[in-house]
Write an enzyme that holds these catalytic residues in place. Structure first.
Site, PDB file in Angstrom:
ATOM      1  N   ARG A  92       8.573 -10.626  -5.939  1.00 34.94           N
ATOM      2  CA  ARG A  92       7.802 -11.308  -6.370  1.00 34.94           C
ATOM      3  C   ARG A  92       8.036  -9.956  -8.233  1.00 34.94           C
ATOM      4  NH1 ARG A  92       3.216 -11.334  -9.150  1.00 34.94           N
ATOM      5  NH2 ARG A  92       2.159 -10.130  -7.898  1.00 34.94           N
TER       6      ARG A  92
ATOM      7  N   LYS B 231       5.896   1.845  19.213  1.00 34.12           N
ATOM      8  CA  LYS B 231       5.861   3.078  18.853  1.00 34.12           C
ATOM      9  C   LYS B 231       6.714   4.485  19.872  1.00 34.12           C
ATOM     10  CE  LYS B 231       2.394   2.634  14.946  1.00 34.12           C
ATOM     11  NZ  LYS B 231       1.088   2.620  14.725  1.00 34.12           N
TER      12      LYS B 231
ATOM     13  N   ASN C 251       0.646  -0.931   0.071  1.00 32.13           N
ATOM     14  CA  ASN C 251      -0.051   0.242  -0.314  1.00 32.13           C
ATOM     15  C   ASN C 251       0.649   1.611   0.293  1.00 32.13           C
ATOM     16  OD1 ASN C 251      -2.157  -1.398   0.123  1.00 32.13           O
ATOM     17  ND2 ASN C 251      -2.637  -1.045   2.489  1.00 32.13           N
TER      18      ASN C 251
ATOM     19  N   ASP D 183       2.209  -3.468  18.915  1.00 34.18           N
ATOM     20  CA  ASP D 183       2.636  -2.574  17.631  1.00 34.18           C
ATOM     21  C   ASP D 183       2.736  -0.842  18.174  1.00 34.18           C
ATOM     22  OD1 ASP D 183       2.169  -1.208  14.874  1.00 34.18           O
ATOM     23  OD2 ASP D 183       0.807  -0.016  16.163  1.00 34.18           O
TER      24      ASP D 183
ATOM     25  N   GLY E  74      12.472  -3.241  -5.249  1.00 31.08           N
ATOM     26  CA  GLY E  74      12.573  -3.869  -4.433  1.00 31.08           C
ATOM     27  C   GLY E  74      11.761  -4.778  -4.083  1.00 31.08           C
TER      28      GLY E  74
ATOM     29  N   LYS F 148       8.261   0.271  12.159  1.00 28.91           N
ATOM     30  CA  LYS F 148       8.357   0.728  13.556  1.00 28.91           C
ATOM     31  C   LYS F 148       9.042  -0.534  14.377  1.00 28.91           C
ATOM     32  CE  LYS F 148       4.270  -0.993  12.527  1.00 28.91           C
ATOM     33  NZ  LYS F 148       2.889  -0.667  11.242  1.00 28.91           N
TER      34      LYS F 148
END
Lengths: 442, 442
Positions: B50, B207, B17, B203, B47, B107
């Site tokens: 696939r 951070k 994304n 997560d 890079g 992160k």
């Protein structure tokens, strides 16, 4: 490492609220600042109009000879906190010509003289930082120039004047009228003896010019900013706003407009506007400031905090001082003025906006139709209309009040419509006209 | 000027994304980027794992040989968007060793490997930027490292995980339980197939480590962060929170603690907490992120915006890319890692905090007194207590529910109190324990 580096010398010009706090931080946080900069930060002197021993700074640090202070060989960074435009301009130009980096909180100067100062900084290859000139402690300049440097800013809408935000918040929460809210603000020290610069929007317009320059890579000065103040906002406007799910804020708006042919123009303007209560700016109350930014990739961002006061403004100044000092130690410079885009600035008449119109009309058949016809004639589409009966002191019907909120149209079409309404026999009085910003249904 | 400058070459690693949006911006905004940088910004290659012709990028721009791509002589800046820790770490180290500037949104990597990467960047005299690693599009790293460089940060409290904020907002507004709010989040693409990293707070902890490192000039890694997730938060907690004038948010908190003797320690922790409804963080809903900062001089600041998503994250990445590219053109570097303070990190037990405890008790005389005694024994002062009768399905009284909110005490004293309560015969069940943050009455 630190101790081997040549110290970075600082001259502070001005010893008011902000200057005193800057001097205090340089002295109290010396160890931290040295570690962050990589060299000691040393105060060389403070320029003041009145040298005296009651200024809270040792008298031998004070001088009223600004020219001599900024010329000292051991001064690397000049922090200008004197205001207003002169003598600040002269002192900054002199500092830049002598290759001193400059940090200033002077929005009035930055909004009129940015080109001249930026050129002098460019010529001398030094930094000219002015984070504290907009929204006090809130990082705004740096996020716009650096964090959003790879994005396309579409719109900046800011509450950037604490005095007017205090007055409007007070009117909203207590129902006070403008005069008594202003009196309260004065009593609390939020308004100056002559509040003109704040309440007429000049201060916000200077900040809008700075924000627009940076956001759109185009030189914008205070004269380019369309401006209306808050002195005509009434308790009845707040009541109508409330009924429409809105509050009223003085906004500094900078906008990128793209025509159907892909031509880009920009707009910078300041006026009191209806803001929907669910908009993030609606809950920014009292002396707080906030800047709302919309960018193509980032989407919506908001920066919130204290927009004025000695310590908060000093925080922003010191951030700039540390960055300028680091650049002196490490080599390199911060971002310079970016004005490559040179976008044309649109007059207010061409700006698509929405109007709120509050008027008294005679209470007779056909009035609403006559009013609506004036909007229709200029292709202005009506979003909301409210009509209510008015009664006089004896309880007799004496006319009606009509509130209209339009969809988007050009400001010229809207103001022509209002002028035409004022000329209608059935319209007794246009009570007020405000714009609406930030609503999704445009 | 622009056209005479040597182009700045960029390699993008990863085409998810964020990577796709970065590639799009480099191509679509080429003219603007060149003007802002002072030289053209040219994509040298992407890079990917696939290589295929359906990736939205010309196939000859793609390579699965990351090592070769980052080694190219015409690559100046490597943008790492592959995640997770490996192979990103190896690619970044290789890039830094070859004197490429690096921009990353990783992160997890920055929270475990910051020292190693910072040293490599230092050694090579290149930039290592990671604005996008915390809170997506919201400028947070740059304001903390630059704008607040002259101030003392006291506290950072952030809503930095969109998945959990969506789930908690949903539970708050609809009364849904955790499982169904998680299911909704998954259906809308806000939660991953395996939501562990989000809902267990890993997560947010990564951070928090990054924010604490920067705010306190001390190296903090994810392992240093105390962490609790949101899986045990119930609709009953939200009902109690509401009754107390609060909502519940997963917060990443970084705090500077000063002992009576002036000793400084820091704390970094992640947990769901009661937040008063009038706190600016309380109204940050859905997938939005916000970071609230308190600094000595600046006072309270808040940064708000989209914390995830391809385009918003790409905006933050591109801001870093433009700054790194400008430094290549003009000379100079951005701020490097600052860890001079080396402040000790306090275990959770020593942290002053406030608890909310919700428990079921038997309905008999003396229960409240027994419960209150356990708090008093450990010198924990009670701020609010609510007791309500419970009835079973037949309408018979079957006990009572007691909710206690404490004043500040050490986390150790509070958790000992809860353990002791659980051992009381009169306490049937401790339903939940949450901390409270951001209340003024502490």
């Amino acid at each position: 490492m630190t101790s081997h580096e040549r110290p970075i010398g600082v001259a502070v010009l001005g010893l008011g609220n902000v200057g005193s706090q800057v001097v205090r931080i340089i002295q109290d946080s010396a160890d931290d600042l040295a570690a962050r900069i990589g060299a000691p930060l040393v105060l060389r002197g403070v320029g003041v109009r009145r040298v005296a021993d009651d200024r809270g700074v040792p008298v031998d640090m004070l001088t009223d000879n600004i020219e001599e202070l900024v010329s000292r060989d051991d001064v690397d960074i000049v922090v200008e906190l004197m205001g207003p435009v002169e003598p600040a301009r002269k002192a900054i130009l002199s500092a830049l010509e002598q290759r001193k980096s400059v940090v200033t909180a002077n929005k009035a100067l930055m909004a009129v003289s940015t080109g001249e100062l930026a050129q002098a900084a460019e010529h001398a290859h030094v930094d000219l930082y002015f984070e504290a000139s907009v929204a006090g402690a809130i990082p705004v300049i740096r996020p716009l120039t650096q964090s959003l440097a790879g994005d396309t800013v579409l719109r900046v809408a800011g509450i950037v004047n604490g005095t007017t935000n205090y007055i409007l918040s007070e009117m909203d929460s207590t129902g006070a009228d403008y005069e008594s809210a202003l009196a309260d603000a004065s009593a609390l020290g939020y308004a100056e003896a002559d509040p003109t610069a704040d309440v007429e929007g000049y201060d916000a317009a200077a900040k809008a010019a700075i924000l627009a320059s940076i956001a759109f890579h185009t030189r914008v000065t205070a004269d380019d900013v369309y401006r209306e103040g808050i002195t005509k906002v009434t308790p009845a406007d707040f009541a109508s706003a409330r009924a429409l799910g809105c509050t009223i804020k003085l906004l500094a708006i900078c906008e990128r407009l793209t025509s159907d042919e892909g031509q880009q123009r920009i707009s910078a303007r300041v006026y009191p506007a209806l803001v929907p209560l669910d908009h993030p700016l609606a809950t920014v109350n009292g002396a707080f400031n906030a800047v709302f930014v919309e960018a193509e990739a980032a989407g919506q961002l908001m920066f919130y905090g204290q927009g004025a006061g000695g310590a908060p403004t000093a925080s922003a100044v010191m951030g700039d001082v540390v960055m300028a000092a680091r650049n002196r130690v490490q080599g390199g410079r911060g971002p310079r003025e970016s004005r490559y885009a040179k976008l044309p600035i649109s007059p207010i008449g061409f700006i698509p906006t929405r109007y709120y119109v509050n008027m008294n009309v005679t209470d007779q058949p056909g009035v609403l139709s006559a009013v609506a016809a004036e909007f229709a004639k200029r292709e202005v589409s009506i979003a909301v209309v409210r009509q209510e009966e008015m009664v006089d002191d004896d309880g007799q019907r004496c006319g009606a009040r009509i509130v209209v909120v339009t969809h988007q149209a050009t400001d010229a079409a809207l103001s022509e419509t209002v002028a035409a309404l004022a000329d209608l026999d059935v319209v007794q009085r246009i009570n007020s006209v405000l714009r609406m910003e930030g609503a999704t249904n445009e």
